[in-house]
Design a protein around this motif. Structure first.
Motif, PDB file in Angstrom:
ATOM      1  N   ALA A  21       0.825  -1.207   0.000  1.00 35.55           N
ATOM      2  CA  ALA A  21       0.000   0.000   0.000  1.00 35.55           C
ATOM      3  C   ALA A  21       0.862   1.262   0.000  1.00 35.55           C
ATOM      4  CB  ALA A  21      -0.928  -0.005   1.211  1.00 35.55           C
ATOM      5  N   MET A  22       2.011   1.188   0.659  1.00 40.33           N
ATOM      6  CA  MET A  22       2.907   2.349   0.769  1.00 40.33           C
ATOM      7  C   MET A  22       4.335   1.908   0.471  1.00 40.33           C
ATOM      8  SD  MET A  22       1.814   4.437   4.159  1.00 40.33           S
ATOM      9  CE  MET A  22       3.271   5.472   4.079  1.00 40.33           C
ATOM     10  N   PRO A  23       4.664   1.764  -0.806  1.00 36.10           N
ATOM     11  CA  PRO A  23       5.991   1.227  -1.156  1.00 36.10           C
ATOM     12  C   PRO A  23       7.141   2.065  -0.598  1.00 36.10           C
ATOM     13  CG  PRO A  23       4.570   1.359  -3.100  1.00 36.10           C
ATOM     14  CD  PRO A  23       3.858   2.084  -1.992  1.00 36.10           C
ATOM     15  N   GLU A  24       6.888   3.338  -0.299  1.00 35.35           N
ATOM     16  CA  GLU A  24       7.977   4.191   0.188  1.00 35.35           C
ATOM     17  C   GLU A  24       8.171   4.089   1.694  1.00 35.35           C
ATOM     18  OE1 GLU A  24       4.938   5.056  -0.616  1.00 35.35           O
ATOM     19  OE2 GLU A  24       4.505   7.156  -0.248  1.00 35.35           O
ATOM     20  N   THR A  25       7.338   3.310   2.352  1.00 31.11           N
ATOM     21  CA  THR A  25       7.433   3.266   3.808  1.00 31.11           C
ATOM     22  C   THR A  25       8.706   2.569   4.269  1.00 31.11           C
ATOM     23  OG1 THR A  25       6.199   2.801   5.818  1.00 31.11           O
ATOM     24  CG2 THR A  25       6.223   1.062   4.167  1.00 31.11           C
TER      25      THR A  25
END
Ligand SMILES: [Zn+2]
Length: 76
Positions: A21-25
């Motif tokens: 959902a949040m690849p940059e996390t």
């Protein structure tokens, strides 16, 4: 395929669903909540009309996400 990522703060595992959902996390859900969010969102009005134009600026806002510094959990 999404693989679990290690959390940059506590070293735990970031669930694949969150990475998807949040690849940059870089932190897990718990750490993100403890930090009050992983990112600081900065809103900037978009300039559509030219400088000096009498037209009103009906532009929206563009948002930028700034990653907060991540401190290891045990050093806080
Ligand atoms: Zn964590």
């Amino acid at each position: 395929m999404i693989v679990p990522q290690p959390c940059a703060r506590c070293g735990g595992e970031i669930p694949p669903e969150r990475v998807e959902a949040m690849p940059e996390t870089m932190v897990c859900v718990a750490c993100s909540q403890e930090m009050g969010g992983e990112f600081t969102v900065i809103m900037t009005p978009e300039r559509i009309s030219k400088e000096g134009s009498l037209k009103k600026n009906y532009g929206g806002y563009s948002t930028r996400k700034i990653r907060k510094p991540i401190k290891p959990k045990n050093s806080e």
